[in-house]
Design an enzyme around this catalytic site. Structure first.
Site, PDB file in Angstrom:
ATOM      1  N   LYS A  76     -64.498  27.158 -26.310  1.00 27.07           N
ATOM      2  CA  LYS A  76     -63.977  26.058 -25.487  1.00 27.07           C
ATOM      3  C   LYS A  76     -62.593  26.474 -25.000  1.00 27.07           C
ATOM      4  O   LYS A  76     -61.824  27.078 -25.765  1.00 27.07           O
ATOM      5  CB  LYS A  76     -63.896  24.779 -26.331  1.00 27.07           C
ATOM      6  CG  LYS A  76     -63.415  23.549 -25.575  1.00 27.07           C
ATOM      7  CD  LYS A  76     -63.415  22.297 -26.465  1.00 27.07           C
ATOM      8  CE  LYS A  76     -63.006  21.047 -25.690  1.00 27.07           C
ATOM      9  NZ  LYS A  76     -63.023  19.835 -26.527  1.00 27.07           N
ATOM     10  N   SER A 151     -65.559  15.782 -24.715  1.00 23.52           N
ATOM     11  CA  SER A 151     -64.865  16.639 -23.788  1.00 23.52           C
ATOM     12  C   SER A 151     -65.382  18.079 -23.789  1.00 23.52           C
ATOM     13  O   SER A 151     -65.116  18.830 -22.853  1.00 23.52           O
ATOM     14  CB  SER A 151     -63.365  16.667 -24.126  1.00 23.52           C
ATOM     15  OG  SER A 151     -63.166  17.206 -25.419  1.00 23.52           O
ATOM     16  N   SER A 175     -66.021  14.485 -29.360  1.00 23.26           N
ATOM     17  CA  SER A 175     -66.246  15.515 -28.338  1.00 23.26           C
ATOM     18  C   SER A 175     -67.111  16.701 -28.738  1.00 23.26           C
ATOM     19  O   SER A 175     -67.411  17.542 -27.897  1.00 23.26           O
ATOM     20  CB  SER A 175     -64.918  16.044 -27.816  1.00 23.26           C
ATOM     21  OG  SER A 175     -64.380  15.112 -26.932  1.00 23.26           O
TER      22      SER A 175
HETATM   23  N1  GLN Z   1     -63.989  10.607 -25.598  1.00 25.36           N
HETATM   24  C1  GLN Z   1     -62.871  10.531 -26.470  1.00 25.36           C
HETATM   25  C2  GLN Z   1     -61.584  10.502 -25.652  1.00 25.36           C
HETATM   26  O1  GLN Z   1     -61.676  10.454 -24.492  1.00 25.36           O
HETATM   27  C3  GLN Z   1     -62.872  11.656 -27.429  1.00 25.36           C
HETATM   28  C4  GLN Z   1     -62.425  12.937 -26.851  1.00 25.36           C
HETATM   29  C5  GLN Z   1     -62.426  14.048 -27.849  1.00 25.36           C
HETATM   30  O2  GLN Z   1     -63.052  13.954 -28.923  1.00 25.36           O
HETATM   31  N2  GLN Z   1     -61.689  15.078 -27.557  1.00 25.36           N
HETATM   32  O3  GLN Z   1     -60.530  10.531 -26.174  1.00 25.36           O
END
Ligand code: GLN
Length: 483
Positions: A76, A151, A175
């Site tokens: 990532k 994400s 995410s």
């Molecule tokens: N969807 C969540 C957010 O927008 C989690 C994102 C994540 O786990 N990085 O913060």
């Protein structure tokens, strides 16, 4: 060959059916051929990959190969990679070449894996759909008009489409688990402190945790063996020995107690998703598990508490992007104020700005007690709920998301509905617990994820229980059409 699991590819390499250079070339070709449709990679590191693969083949010749030697993976783009662009999905870091490797990158390198590139992601990991990426949305291989989740959407899409057999992700509020669920692959969010955060660009430091994606639980266990471990460069890393996560995958799960939180199975849960989860529960009953209803009474407070704590921490973490030290700098600033203001206005996207504004507000004097401190107290209550639950059961079972993947663009103007789609994953981060997502069926040809939540450092047990589900079902073997 490209649809094979890491465990299978590892055998092919060991039996000299294929070399790492050939395997690496094969996946580089897959990326060239298919990534235009998916936009799952931000950077492809072809030369670097072929060079690393050559070294892996030499290691094997020398008789020093481990189970991951020569296996292609992707990182990532939140993990710093020495000498390679590390953008975090942001214009702010579009020109940033990391000067060192994240510990996760070092660990996977030492295990012999070959990195083929850096995957697309929501900007600074803020999002549930990959749409906040500066590089445009990654797409779901099951239907390219749909989001892959976020994400870590690029990693999930790439693994699901067999452009790479395994990848890393990070999970601050879901995410890893949510995109794994939406793309029909397996993803593990480890216990907070199990995998080093050193060199992993910070979003919300008390919640962020890196972890692996792959097609199967077995592969995820193999990657975890390399990724996990104490790191003195991360002050929240925990100094506990790392078990061999593959060794206990087949341990008996007869009599294991599985809890179903009654608050998770309510009207907000899509009825087709609910049906798939019920079928999974039946599978576990057949295997001799004991299913039991439990209660996590503060569930409804997890999204509100998260959306105070995560933005508060992000507003502090992202203060470092000031146009002075590294990353984007605006053109011809008038003075220092102008430099800060325009660098940050031009360098950050809308979602990141929204979070920084919420966070600085929640932390400002006069509001700190009302918002931040209150959210921290709720966080404690949520942890207590899980503690009470784990006195009754070994693991907790739920969907990963209330619905299958949504369409690209469907929620971009409605951040609140996007935030609410994380309802089943967020509490796990607030409590620091491990959670795994595995494929559990389809609705209208879109995948559904099953989530299992474990107690602190319960990764081995989670993997064990999830592995039995994959022995009993074949959802994880399904490949999206056209790939
Ligand atoms: N969807 C969540 C957010 O927008 C989690 C994102 C994540 O786990 N990085 O913060």
């Amino acid at each position: 060959m490209h649809h094979k699991t890491i465990a299978e590819l590892s055998k092919e390499l060991a039996n000299k059916k294929i070399s790492s250079v050939e395997l690496t070339q094969l996946f580089l070709n897959r990326i060239k051929q298919h990534d235009e449709k998916l936009n799952s990679f931000i950077t492809v590191t072809e030369d670097y990959a072929l060079q690393t693969a050559k070294e892996a083949d030499k290691t094997r010749e020398a008789g020093k190969a481990g189970p991951l030697t020569g296996i292609p993976i992707a990182q990532k783009d939140i993990f710093c990679t020495d000498g390679i662009k590390t953008s975090c999905g942001s214009k702010m870091l579009d020109n940033f070449i990391a000067p060192y490797d994240a510990t996760v990158v070092t660990n996977l390198k030492q295990a012999g894996t070959v990195m083929l590139g850096k995957t697309n992601m929501d900007e600074f990991a803020m999002g549930s759909s990959n749409e906040s990426s500066y590089y445009g949305p990654a797409r779901n291989p099951w239907n390219t008009e749909y989001v892959p989740g976020g994400s870590s959407g690029g990693s999930a899409a790439a693994v699901a489409a067999s452009l790479i057999p395994g990848a890393t992700g990070t999970d601050t509020g879901g995410s890893i688990r949510q995109p794994a669920g939406l793309c029909n692959i397996t993803g593990l969010k480890p216990t907070y402190g199990r995998v080093s955060r050193y060199g992993m660009i910070a979003f919300a430091s008390s919640l962020d945790q890196g972890g692996p994606f792959a097609k199967t639980v077995e592969d995820v266990a193999m990657l975890m063996n390399a990724m996990a471990g104490f790191d003195e460069n991360d002050s929240t890393s925990i100094n506990q020995p790392v078990p061999d996560y593959t060794a206990t995958l087949n341990d008996s799960i007869k009599g294991i107690r599985i809890g179903l939180p009654k608050e998770y199975f309510n009207a907000d849960l899509n009825s087709d998703v609910a049906k798939a989860i019920e079928a999974a529960i039946k599978e576990y009953e057949k295997m001799g598990a004991i299913i039991q209803e439990i209660s996590l009474p503060n569930t409804h407070l997890s999204v509100p508490a998260y959306y105070v704590i995560a933005p508060a921490e992000c507003s502090s973490n992202l203060a470092r992007y000031d146009g002075v030290r590294y990353g984007y700098r605006c053109k011809d600033p008038k003075d220092l104020q102008d430099l800060y203001k325009r660098t940050r206005s031009e360098g950050f996207g809308n979602e990141v700005k929204r979070r920084i504004m919420i966070g600085t507000y929640a932390l400002s004097s006069g509001y700190y007690d009302a918002y931040y401190l209150k959210a921290q107290k709720i966080r404690r209550l949520i942890r207590d709920d899980f503690n009470a639950a784990f006195n009754q059961v070994d693991v907790i079972l739920s969907p990963t998301s209330p619905t299958p993947a949504f369409k690209i663009g469907e929620k971009t103007n409605d951040p609140l509905s996007m935030y609410l789609s994380d309802i089943y994953t967020i509490a796990v981060n607030l409590a620091g617990l491990p959670g795994i997502a595995v494929p559990a069926g389809f609705v209208n040809k879109l995948p559904i994820g099953l989530q299992l939540i474990g107690n602190l450092f319960g990764e081995a047990k989670l993997l064990n229980i999830a592995h039995w589900y994959q022995k009993a079902t074949d959802w994880h073997t399904k490949i999206p059409e056209g790939f």
